[in-house]
Design an enzyme around this catalytic site. Structure first.
Site, mmCIF file in Angstrom:
data_model
loop_
_atom_site.group_PDB
_atom_site.id
_atom_site.type_symbol
_atom_site.label_atom_id
_atom_site.label_comp_id
_atom_site.label_asym_id
_atom_site.label_seq_id
_atom_site.Cartn_x
_atom_site.Cartn_y
_atom_site.Cartn_z
ATOM 1 N N LYS A 251 4.533 45.453 -21.313
ATOM 2 C CA LYS A 251 3.972 46.528 -20.491
ATOM 3 C C LYS A 251 5.037 47.017 -19.521
ATOM 4 O O LYS A 251 5.490 46.269 -18.661
ATOM 5 C CB LYS A 251 2.743 46.022 -19.718
ATOM 6 C CG LYS A 251 2.069 47.112 -18.910
ATOM 7 C CD LYS A 251 0.760 46.634 -18.331
ATOM 8 C CE LYS A 251 -0.059 47.770 -17.726
ATOM 9 N NZ LYS A 251 0.634 48.551 -16.725
ATOM 10 N N GLU A 301 6.114 55.260 -22.533
ATOM 11 C CA GLU A 301 6.316 55.036 -21.106
ATOM 12 C C GLU A 301 7.791 55.313 -20.807
ATOM 13 O O GLU A 301 8.670 54.748 -21.463
ATOM 14 C CB GLU A 301 5.947 53.581 -20.777
ATOM 15 C CG GLU A 301 5.868 53.265 -19.326
ATOM 16 C CD GLU A 301 4.511 53.596 -18.670
ATOM 17 O OE1 GLU A 301 3.633 54.198 -19.329
ATOM 18 O OE2 GLU A 301 4.368 53.269 -17.486
ATOM 19 N N ARG A 416 -11.664 53.786 -21.552
ATOM 20 C CA ARG A 416 -11.111 52.503 -21.142
ATOM 21 C C ARG A 416 -11.983 51.451 -21.809
ATOM 22 O O ARG A 416 -13.156 51.327 -21.488
ATOM 23 C CB ARG A 416 -11.163 52.352 -19.625
ATOM 24 C CG ARG A 416 -10.483 51.077 -19.134
ATOM 25 C CD ARG A 416 -10.660 50.889 -17.651
ATOM 26 N NE ARG A 416 -10.011 51.898 -16.832
ATOM 27 C CZ ARG A 416 -8.719 51.917 -16.510
ATOM 28 N NH1 ARG A 416 -7.916 50.975 -16.957
ATOM 29 N NH2 ARG A 416 -8.231 52.875 -15.751
HETATM 30 P P1 AMP Z 1 -2.636 50.476 -15.861
HETATM 31 O O1 AMP Z 1 -2.093 51.774 -15.349
HETATM 32 O O2 AMP Z 1 -2.248 49.286 -15.059
HETATM 33 O O3 AMP Z 1 -4.123 50.560 -16.176
HETATM 34 O O4 AMP Z 1 -1.982 50.175 -17.286
HETATM 35 C C1 AMP Z 1 -2.043 51.082 -18.332
HETATM 36 C C2 AMP Z 1 -0.736 51.839 -18.395
HETATM 37 O O5 AMP Z 1 0.327 51.001 -18.815
HETATM 38 C C3 AMP Z 1 -0.728 52.924 -19.430
HETATM 39 O O6 AMP Z 1 -1.345 54.076 -18.945
HETATM 40 C C4 AMP Z 1 0.751 53.138 -19.668
HETATM 41 O O7 AMP Z 1 1.246 54.070 -18.738
HETATM 42 C C5 AMP Z 1 1.376 51.812 -19.308
HETATM 43 N N1 AMP Z 1 2.042 51.096 -20.412
HETATM 44 C C6 AMP Z 1 3.185 50.412 -20.288
HETATM 45 N N2 AMP Z 1 3.544 49.829 -21.447
HETATM 46 C C7 AMP Z 1 2.607 50.169 -22.357
HETATM 47 C C8 AMP Z 1 2.421 49.855 -23.736
HETATM 48 N N3 AMP Z 1 3.258 49.091 -24.410
HETATM 49 N N4 AMP Z 1 1.310 50.369 -24.333
HETATM 50 C C9 AMP Z 1 0.434 51.129 -23.649
HETATM 51 N N5 AMP Z 1 0.565 51.445 -22.359
HETATM 52 C C10 AMP Z 1 1.640 50.975 -21.699
#
Ligand code: AMP
Length: 583
Positions: A251, A301, A416
């Site tokens: 991530k 990303e 979500r």
């Molecule tokens: P959050 O914003 O904490 O809910 O985490 C989701 C976000 O992580 C997504 O909207 C992406 O911007 C980010 N992200 C980073 N790495 C990845 C990945 N490998 N797959 C999907 N999302 C990712």
């Protein structure tokens, strides 16, 4: 419909402090709106001339609007500016000037919504030599034809101050009530909205062709798709129990980009659906060089990368790339890399219904090898230990944690759910994830902090069902002086004399703030609370964040409706205490 009639609706919406009443007023407005004005009325309700993702800006600040007011009512510009200084609202200044001029026409003799919308669109598209003069002239001509209340609302639009506090889901409910008298169309409207992000298009289609035609609206190049989002689970075991064997990716903490390619044209949209192409030229260039398709929509990303030390930089550094000036210089200093992780559309085919595994295969062949766009690596984990290896590797590399993805899941726009699950690193005594909150008020401090005008922030989260922002905590410590100042500056344009209609709070702050500014907050725990409204809905206790601290400002990439939802808070509350990986 006459613009003066629309202005009356604006005024009723502005005065309303209850969300249900907003929906009723909108339903009444839309049931009286002719079908060829539904789209323009919708955009005007948002203070815009087009959906959020179209960068159509009117390009007139308070001074030019003041020029137009002076010209319309034969007044001196300095008099208009004095009024503006006194009232703090260029619209209110226009209203006063119109009233005092004695020249304002009766509301029934004024132009219709279409004429006003077309004039504003003309003003927005006028550019080049002499354009300011023409913009001022056109606005003045329109003002001279309008009644005082209409002048007020018209002048707020160019300066971006028409804030009626009406969220997109509230508009969808307004459509549904206008058409069928209840909110039973909301789900179908929402599906179209998630795939096209264009409320005006949905309204117009509904009015012209009916709900079945709305059901046929789907993903198209040039309309950002509302992004799929991740759920949380507390541990590697919980993830594999829920998802079965799952793909594990690192991530990355940067900017989510959704990239649309149409032949030689590339558009890049941020997570909050703003067009960001101009800020990320190397990603646009790399798309042309590396994407092996005529048309495509894919996501990744973007992270700032230090070419000298060969390191990825933290989110705060990457945010410097969102500034719209000095793009070329910053791009040299902080080049971006994009980790592509999903694909939604290739050469005319909407591939969101395909499984994750099938989409990954398509992604691998879509992206040619190159330096800027890399396909994010994945492994398929059957055992917790495999997941934990990737997790530890990610954390050691300074990344946030991992994303686990269900192998047979489609891409669900705007949803979500457990198709994607995030697992982030956490310090002991902290929640495993940050919470994105919206500032809804501030409380004046005593002593040193009063110099910054803020002593504590009252913040809320998003109640998606009800499209409102209930309070969840107060943040009083842990901000540097500079951060207090920044909070104050960011909130200043949104200060509201009364509790905003979509805010719910038993606590009364010194100053209410329209829910616009999103901040990322880390807390130690979620507790039940008789004081905060999040999750209260009929129950006696709400939920609160304990020991909250500000981590970052997120309003560049998140809209208020992208904040953490009450439902997520309830789920996070239930999962507290587990460790992501065994110690
Ligand atoms: P959050 O914003 O904490 O809910 O985490 C989701 C976000 O992580 C997504 O909207 C992406 O911007 C980010 N992200 C980073 N790495 C990845 C990945 N490998 N797959 C999907 N999302 C990712």
């Amino acid at each position: 419909m006459l613009f003066s009639e629309l202005a009356h609706y604006f005024s009723r919406l502005e005065e309303t402090t209850k969300r249900n009443a907003l929906v009723e007023i909108l339903a009444e407005l839309f049931s009286k709106t002719p079908e060829d004005e539904v789209a323009s009325t919708t955009y005007l309700l948002q203070g815009r001339l087009a959906p959020f993702f179209k960068p159509i800006e009117i390009g007139m600040g308070n001074n030019y609007v003041a020029d137009a007011i002076a010209r319309a009512f034969d007044a001196d510009r300095t008099v208009v500016l004095q009024r503006f200084d006194r009232l703090g609202d260029i619209g209110a200044a226009a209203r006063e000037m119109a009233e005092e001029s004695g020249k304002a026409p009766r509301p029934e003799d004024t132009p219709d919504v279409r004429a006003v919308f077309d004039t504003l669109t003309n003003i927005a598209t006028t550019s080049g030599a002499g354009s300011i003069e023409r913009k001022v002239g056109d606005l003045a001509t329109m003002l001279a034809q309008l009644d005082p209340l209409s002048c007020m609302y018209l002048c707020r639009i160019p300066v971006g101050k028409l804030r009626l506090g009406v969220g997109d889901p509230t508009i969808l409910d307004g459509y549904s009530f206008a058409k069928v008298g209840d909110k039973s169309l909301r789900k179908r409207l929402e599906r179209a909205y998630n795939e096209t992000s264009d409320l005006g298009l949905i309204g117009e289609t509904l009015w012209r062709e009916g709900i079945d035609a709305v059901d046929r609206l789907s993903i198209q190049i040039g309309n950002p798709v509302r992004p799929a989002l991740a759920e949380r689970l507390p541990s590697a075991e919980a993830i594999l129990t829920k998802l079965g064997p799952a793909a594990i990716e690192k991530k990355f903490d940067g900017f989510r980009c959704q990239i649309h390619k149409l032949g030689d044209e590339v558009r890049i949209y941020s997570r909050n659906l703003e067009e960001m192409t101009g800020a990320f030229p190397e990603i646009a260039d790399a798309t042309l060089a590396q994407v092996a398709a005529e048309t495509a929509i894919f996501e990744g990303e973007a992270l700032a990368y230090n070419p000298l030390s060969d390191e990825y930089l933290p989110f705060q550094e990457t945010t410097r790339r969102r500034r719209k000036h000095n793009v070329a210089d910053t791009a040299l200093e902080l080049p971006l890399r994009l980790f592509a992780f999903d694909v939604l559309y290739i050469d005319g085919d909407n591939i969101t219904p395909l499984t994750y595994t099938e989409r990954r295969e398509r992604l691998q062949t879509l992206i040619r090898p190159g330096d800027t766009i890399l396909v994010s690596e994945e492994i398929v984990a059957n055992e917790a230990s495999e997941l934990i290896t990737v997790f530890n590797d990610a954390v050691q590399g300074g990344l946030e944690g991992i994303m686990a993805k269900k192998l047979d899941s489609p891409y669900q726009a705007g949803a979500r759910n457990y198709n994607w699950v995030k697992l982030k690193r956490a310090q002991s005594g902290e929640l495993q994830d940050t919470v994105d909150c919206v500032v809804i008020g501030y409380i004046y401090g005593r002593g040193k902090r009063s110099a910054f005008g803020v002593g504590a922030l009252l913040v809320g989260v998003y109640d998606q069902e009800r499209d409102i922002f209930p309070s969840i905590t107060k943040i009083g410590t842990g901000l540097t002086d500079a951060e207090w100042r920044e909070v104050r500056e960011r909130c200043e344009p949104y200060v509201s004399a009364e509790k905003p209609a979509r805010v719910e709070s038993l606590l009364q702050p010194s100053v209410w703030v329209e829910p616009e500014v999103v901040i990322e907050v880390l807390a130690d725990e979620i507790t039940r609370s008789p004081v905060h409204s999040a999750g209260m809905n009929g129950e006696k206790q709400g939920y609160a964040l304990r020991f909250p601290r500000l981590i970052s400002f997120r309003d560049l990439d998140k809209r208020p409706e992208d904040a953490t939802t009450v439902q997520e808070i309830v789920e996070m509350y239930g999962k507290q205490g587990a460790k992501p990986v065994p110690a």
